[in-house]
Structures are given as C-alpha cells and as structure tokens.
Design a protein around this motif. Sequence first.
Motif, PDB file in Angstrom:
ATOM      1  N   ARG A  12       0.846  -1.193   0.000  1.00 33.30           N
ATOM      2  CA  ARG A  12       0.000   0.000   0.000  1.00 33.30           C
ATOM      3  C   ARG A  12       0.883   1.245   0.000  1.00 33.30           C
ATOM      4  O   ARG A  12       1.461   1.603   1.033  1.00 33.30           O
ATOM      5  CB  ARG A  12      -0.908   0.009   1.239  1.00 33.30           C
ATOM      6  CG  ARG A  12      -1.907  -1.149   1.288  1.00 33.30           C
ATOM      7  CD  ARG A  12      -3.046  -0.922   0.313  1.00 33.30           C
ATOM      8  NE  ARG A  12      -3.981  -2.043   0.286  1.00 33.30           N
ATOM      9  CZ  ARG A  12      -3.978  -2.999  -0.631  1.00 33.30           C
ATOM     10  NH1 ARG A  12      -3.074  -2.967  -1.608  1.00 33.30           N
ATOM     11  NH2 ARG A  12      -4.861  -3.969  -0.599  1.00 33.30           N
ATOM     12  N   ASN A  13       1.007   1.869  -1.181  1.00 29.54           N
ATOM     13  CA  ASN A  13       1.783   3.115  -1.315  1.00 29.54           C
ATOM     14  C   ASN A  13       3.184   2.997  -0.722  1.00 29.54           C
ATOM     15  O   ASN A  13       3.673   3.898  -0.031  1.00 29.54           O
ATOM     16  CB  ASN A  13       1.039   4.282  -0.644  1.00 29.54           C
ATOM     17  CG  ASN A  13      -0.325   4.519  -1.246  1.00 29.54           C
ATOM     18  OD1 ASN A  13      -0.467   4.562  -2.466  1.00 29.54           O
ATOM     19  ND2 ASN A  13      -1.335   4.651  -0.404  1.00 29.54           N
ATOM     20  N   ARG A  29       8.691   4.305  -5.113  1.00 24.93           N
ATOM     21  CA  ARG A  29       7.714   5.349  -4.796  1.00 24.93           C
ATOM     22  C   ARG A  29       6.301   4.828  -5.051  1.00 24.93           C
ATOM     23  O   ARG A  29       5.991   4.338  -6.143  1.00 24.93           O
ATOM     24  CB  ARG A  29       7.941   6.596  -5.639  1.00 24.93           C
ATOM     25  CG  ARG A  29       6.942   7.723  -5.339  1.00 24.93           C
ATOM     26  CD  ARG A  29       7.106   8.907  -6.283  1.00 24.93           C
ATOM     27  NE  ARG A  29       8.374   9.604  -6.076  1.00 24.93           N
ATOM     28  CZ  ARG A  29       8.786  10.609  -6.839  1.00 24.93           C
ATOM     29  NH1 ARG A  29       8.041  11.006  -7.871  1.00 24.93           N
ATOM     30  NH2 ARG A  29       9.936  11.203  -6.595  1.00 24.93           N
ATOM     31  N   ASP A  30       5.470   4.887  -4.034  1.00 24.59           N
ATOM     32  CA  ASP A  30       4.024   4.602  -4.154  1.00 24.59           C
ATOM     33  C   ASP A  30       3.736   3.280  -4.865  1.00 24.59           C
ATOM     34  O   ASP A  30       2.927   3.218  -5.803  1.00 24.59           O
ATOM     35  CB  ASP A  30       3.311   5.734  -4.884  1.00 24.59           C
ATOM     36  CG  ASP A  30       3.288   7.010  -4.071  1.00 24.59           C
ATOM     37  OD1 ASP A  30       3.353   6.921  -2.838  1.00 24.59           O
ATOM     38  OD2 ASP A  30       3.223   8.098  -4.671  1.00 24.59           O
ATOM     39  N   ASN A  32       1.949  -0.106  -5.256  1.00 22.35           N
ATOM     40  CA  ASN A  32       0.700  -0.750  -4.833  1.00 22.35           C
ATOM     41  C   ASN A  32       0.555  -2.069  -5.572  1.00 22.35           C
ATOM     42  O   ASN A  32       0.619  -2.113  -6.800  1.00 22.35           O
ATOM     43  CB  ASN A  32      -0.500   0.153  -5.140  1.00 22.35           C
ATOM     44  CG  ASN A  32      -0.562   1.369  -4.248  1.00 22.35           C
ATOM     45  OD1 ASN A  32      -0.993   1.287  -3.109  1.00 22.35           O
ATOM     46  ND2 ASN A  32      -0.095   2.498  -4.761  1.00 22.35           N
ATOM     47  N   GLY A  67       4.274   4.080   3.501  1.00 25.99           N
ATOM     48  CA  GLY A  67       3.307   3.058   3.134  1.00 25.99           C
ATOM     49  C   GLY A  67       3.472   1.822   4.003  1.00 25.99           C
ATOM     50  O   GLY A  67       4.158   1.832   5.032  1.00 25.99           O
ATOM     51  N   ARG A 219       8.727   2.493  -9.797  1.00 28.70           N
ATOM     52  CA  ARG A 219       7.268   2.503  -9.700  1.00 28.70           C
ATOM     53  C   ARG A 219       6.712   1.266 -10.406  1.00 28.70           C
ATOM     54  O   ARG A 219       7.336   0.733 -11.316  1.00 28.70           O
ATOM     55  CB  ARG A 219       6.667   3.727 -10.391  1.00 28.70           C
ATOM     56  CG  ARG A 219       7.112   5.087  -9.885  1.00 28.70           C
ATOM     57  CD  ARG A 219       6.591   6.150 -10.846  1.00 28.70           C
ATOM     58  NE  ARG A 219       7.066   7.492 -10.537  1.00 28.70           N
ATOM     59  CZ  ARG A 219       6.355   8.402  -9.887  1.00 28.70           C
ATOM     60  NH1 ARG A 219       5.152   8.114  -9.450  1.00 28.70           N
ATOM     61  NH2 ARG A 219       6.853   9.605  -9.664  1.00 28.70           N
TER      62      ARG A 219
END
Length: 259
Positions: A12-13, A29-30, A32, A67, A219
């Motif tokens: 999660r993020n 980064r982020d 998910n 996260g 990412r």
Amino acid sequence: MSSAPPPILSLRNVGKTFDVQGRRIEALRDANLDVTRGEFVCLIGASGCGKSTLLRIVAGFESASSGEALMWGRPIKGPDPTRGMVFQDYGLFPWLTVRDNIGFGPASRGRPKKEIKETVDHFIDLVGLARFADVYPHQLSGGMKQRVAIARVLANQAEVVLMDEPFGALDAMTRERLQDELLELWERTKLTVLFVTHSIEEAIVLSNRVIVMSAGPGRIDSDIAIDLQRPRDVAGAEFNALRRSLAGKLHSHHAKVAA
C-alpha cells in the motif's frame, strides 16, 4: 455473489529511500500491489528499478520508508519462515549436506527428529535429489543447488516463495529445465510465488501476471494478466505478441531514463 478472496500479500503506497554517502536515493515510490494465494507473479524492469528492493521489503529484510507491506492483512515487521527467499547465488550452507541444508529450518525451530526426517525426505523427493541427499553443495551442479535452495524454503513451511533472479547464473538448457520443474512444483503445491527476472520470455513462460516496473524512482507501471494456455509455446503468435508488447514498455522506460 461471492467476494474475491483476500490477498495474501498487499503493498500500500510503499516507498523506500536510502542514504548513500550523504545522498538520498529514492528506490521505490508509491508501490501498490495485491497478490492472491496461489498466484505466480513476475516482476520485470531495468536494473535499478527497485524490483529487488520491493522483494526484500516483502521478505522483511528491509522496512518501507512510507506506506505498508502486509501479509494476510498484517504488517510485515521482519523475516518470517512463511515468506521464503531464494537467491541467485543459492545461499546454501557449504558445511552442511543437502539433507541438513533442507532440514535446517525445521531443526532450528526445534521440531522432533522424526518430523524433520519425514519433512526432508518428502522435499528431497519432490525436487528429485534423493540420490544426492548426503553430498555437499560444492559437489552439486548449479541447477541442483537451486533445487536444494527451493526445497529448503518449502521445508520451512513457506506460504510465499520470493525468488530474486534464481536462474540468472545458469546456462540456457539448465534454466529451461528448472523453469519447467518450478512450474510443476507450483502446480502441485499451490504455492504463491513472487519472482524477479530480467527476462521477458521467462516472465511470460512462468507467470499468471507480469508486473512491469519503471525506474527513477521505481514505480509499478503495468500489471498484465498472462492468459496463455500451459505449457506455453515460445514460438507461438500470442506469446510473441506479448513479448513485443512488454519489450515496448521496457524500452520506453529506458528511453525516459536516458533522456
């Protein structure tokens, strides 16, 4: 109407930064991602895109800077035998035999000797190494060592197997054979596998889903279902259409980073 099963793994993020010689490096980064029990998911992307960092966070070897990483909805706070890691360099104990390497986890948890023997015998047979049970790692081929590494993770009651380019150092024929053996093992055990590779072909051969990662910082760019019938024909039109599509995504990431 039945709801979808809960994911065994969730990111999660998730972000990760490192301090290297006074410089702040953002590796992820982020991120998910949900992985359902029994899935075979491959991560691909250029070197430095954060694939191995993501895997190490799931393993519990690294903590997320932001996260959260979850297993069955609970935060991952460190290494755990339910998440077993298989490395490219095998990670076997050179002073232990095949049998003792595979039995190391159950023995370290204080399991009874009879249970350890039954567990080890089962997984030695499962990976086809009964004739080599009492030899040492230096007496094995690379492919055999990797089978021992996989069996050691399974004997430790792993629910999730995390694999960081496990076949990257092997010759092409051995790699292909171990891919087939890993798929057979996965189908028999219903394990959940998260597998890092640089090879587009390997990712399509093995996985239910391919996660494409981009660099700078890392990412998750795309999540692509692989619906081809097994065993997969690497010369088939559908296979090669997927290969071209994934190659195009990776090449576009390289071009962005280079720019």
